[in-house]
Design a protein around this motif. Structure first.
Motif, mmCIF file in Angstrom:
data_model
loop_
_atom_site.group_PDB
_atom_site.id
_atom_site.type_symbol
_atom_site.label_atom_id
_atom_site.label_comp_id
_atom_site.label_asym_id
_atom_site.label_seq_id
_atom_site.Cartn_x
_atom_site.Cartn_y
_atom_site.Cartn_z
ATOM 1 N N GLU A 106 -8.660 2.599 -0.253
ATOM 2 C CA GLU A 106 -9.344 2.699 1.047
ATOM 3 C C GLU A 106 -9.670 1.307 1.594
ATOM 4 O O GLU A 106 -9.490 1.024 2.787
ATOM 5 N N LEU A 107 -10.141 0.441 0.703
ATOM 6 C CA LEU A 107 -10.489 -0.935 1.055
ATOM 7 C C LEU A 107 -9.256 -1.676 1.591
ATOM 8 O O LEU A 107 -9.338 -2.446 2.546
ATOM 9 N N TRP A 108 -8.132 -1.428 0.947
ATOM 10 C CA TRP A 108 -6.846 -2.044 1.320
ATOM 11 C C TRP A 108 -6.486 -1.635 2.754
ATOM 12 O O TRP A 108 -6.141 -2.466 3.583
ATOM 13 N N LYS A 109 -6.595 -0.316 2.995
ATOM 14 C CA LYS A 109 -6.266 0.258 4.308
ATOM 15 C C LYS A 109 -7.205 -0.285 5.394
ATOM 16 O O LYS A 109 -6.766 -0.641 6.493
ATOM 17 N N ILE B 45 -2.125 -0.527 -7.575
ATOM 18 C CA ILE B 45 -3.427 -0.802 -6.931
ATOM 19 C C ILE B 45 -4.465 0.146 -7.537
ATOM 20 O O ILE B 45 -4.300 1.368 -7.451
ATOM 21 N N PRO B 46 -5.526 -0.382 -8.153
ATOM 22 C CA PRO B 46 -6.562 0.516 -8.685
ATOM 23 C C PRO B 46 -7.044 1.482 -7.593
ATOM 24 O O PRO B 46 -7.257 1.064 -6.453
ATOM 25 N N LYS B 47 -7.193 2.762 -7.964
ATOM 26 C CA LYS B 47 -7.498 3.840 -6.995
ATOM 27 C C LYS B 47 -8.660 3.511 -6.054
ATOM 28 O O LYS B 47 -8.594 3.754 -4.860
ATOM 29 N N GLN B 48 -9.715 2.919 -6.634
ATOM 30 C CA GLN B 48 -10.918 2.688 -5.820
ATOM 31 C C GLN B 48 -10.696 1.632 -4.735
ATOM 32 O O GLN B 48 -11.551 1.414 -3.888
ATOM 33 N N LEU C 107 0.836 -1.213 0.000
ATOM 34 C CA LEU C 107 0.000 0.000 0.000
ATOM 35 C C LEU C 107 0.869 1.260 0.000
ATOM 36 O O LEU C 107 0.568 2.236 -0.688
ATOM 37 N N ASN C 108 1.964 1.222 0.743
ATOM 38 C CA ASN C 108 2.825 2.415 0.845
ATOM 39 C C ASN C 108 3.723 2.631 -0.367
ATOM 40 O O ASN C 108 4.036 3.769 -0.706
ATOM 41 N N HIS C 109 4.150 1.548 -1.012
ATOM 42 C CA HIS C 109 5.187 1.706 -2.045
ATOM 43 C C HIS C 109 4.800 1.231 -3.442
ATOM 44 O O HIS C 109 5.556 1.425 -4.386
#
Length: 309
Positions: free
Chosen positions: A260-263, A254-257, A247-249
């Motif tokens: 948030e779901l990832w986080k 990762i598709p933009k949408q 997520l950080n690098h």
């Protein structure tokens, strides 16, 4: 005419890292498959596939004959008769659509082919990987050869490093288990070449290279070891770390949408997401200790369970 089936694959761990010698673990995924077929009247999709095979056959003629040779005459004759690759494997989803096609062509047309029935020494595996790497480069510009290798052998492959790969066994699935590896459909197609280009550009920066070595590869290697040992507690601990690093690098992959779901997954521990293949779209790979919880948290998305813990 209908050829044998070749299955899709899932690289559980090692995406991008294996370019720089991290460990990797790739497993066949029998839900999708493809086979060579011949028909007189081709549908639009079959016609596209047939045209692609024409170009592919021309490319195969240019491969160094000391590596592999093909029965090009037979191949071209079959293409003229209406041969195409009939596949349920979604393209651009990171589950090895071109790998299955490469495996099917090698299986049917390569001279002196290495077969699954032989004693597969490391030398034979590396030779197959080298052949498949050159063959699949036609589709991606640069290929590790792992996807076709997995599809061709239909067994899990453990990548220890670029020059050290072996067939491996994975712990048996627990059909009653609550934990699962799943695929999450992003709803968009991912293109491999642009994603790999972004990665190679990032690799020019020292900070990114250090992060890859000290975090990404370290966590990837730990996840592979945990999975093979069946140490589920440690696996989820390391998968969470890996998910954070991605997520950080690896945001562009990762598709933009899904940012948030990832986080949310990392914060709630309901699930952890990671890239499936090169990213940019296609499938996202998920790990959860409670599949029902993950389904609730990700309601509105299509989940396919790949493996149960």
């Amino acid at each position: 005419m209908k050829g044998p089936l070749f299955y899709s694959k899932i690289l559980l761990f090692g995406e991008y890292g294996i370019i720089k010698d991290s460990k990797g673990l790739s497993i066949p995924y029998n839900f999708y498959n493809g086979a060579l077929k011949t028909k007189k009247n081709l549908s639009a999709n079959a016609k596209t596939s047939n045209d692609c095979l024409k170009h592919f056959a021309a490319y195969l003629e240019t491969i160094d004959s000391s590596l592999v040779t093909f029965d090009i005459t037979a191949l071209q004759g079959h293409i003229k008769s209406g041969m195409y690759f009939d596949s349920s494997i979604p393209q651009g989803y990171g589950v090895g659509s071109s790998g299955a096609l490469v495996a099917a062509i090698y299986d049917k047309y390569a001279f002196d082919k290495i077969t699954v029935l032989e004693n597969l020494t490391r030398e034979k595996l590396l030779k197959l990987k080298a052949i498949f790497s050159v063959m699949e480069s036609f589709f991606h510009g640069k290929s590790s050869g792992l996807d076709p290798l997995n599809s061709y052998l239909s067994i899990p492959i453990l990548i220890n490093s670029k020059d050290n790969i072996e067939a491996t066994g994975i712990p048996a699935q627990q059909s009653e288990g609550k934990g699962a590896v799943f695929l999450l459909d992003s709803g968009t197609v991912g293109e491999t070449a642009p994603m790999v280009h972004i990665f190679m550009e990032n690799m020019k920066q020292e900070g990114f290279r250090n992060m890859l070595k000290d975090q990404f590869i370290k966590h990837t290697d730990a996840c592979v070891d945990d999975f093979l040992k069946g140490d589920i507690k440690s696996l989820f601990h390391n998968t969470k770390k890996l998910s954070k690093v991605v997520l950080n690098h690896f945001k562009p992959m990762i598709p933009k949408q899904f940012h948030e779901l990832w986080k949310n997954g990392i914060e709630t521990n309901d699930y952890y997401l990671k890239l499936c293949g090169s990213g940019g779209g296609g499938y996202i790979l998920g790990f959860t200790q409670d599949i029902e919880k993950a389904k609730q948290a990700l309601s509105g998305y299509r989940l396919e369970v790949v493996y149960n813990f």
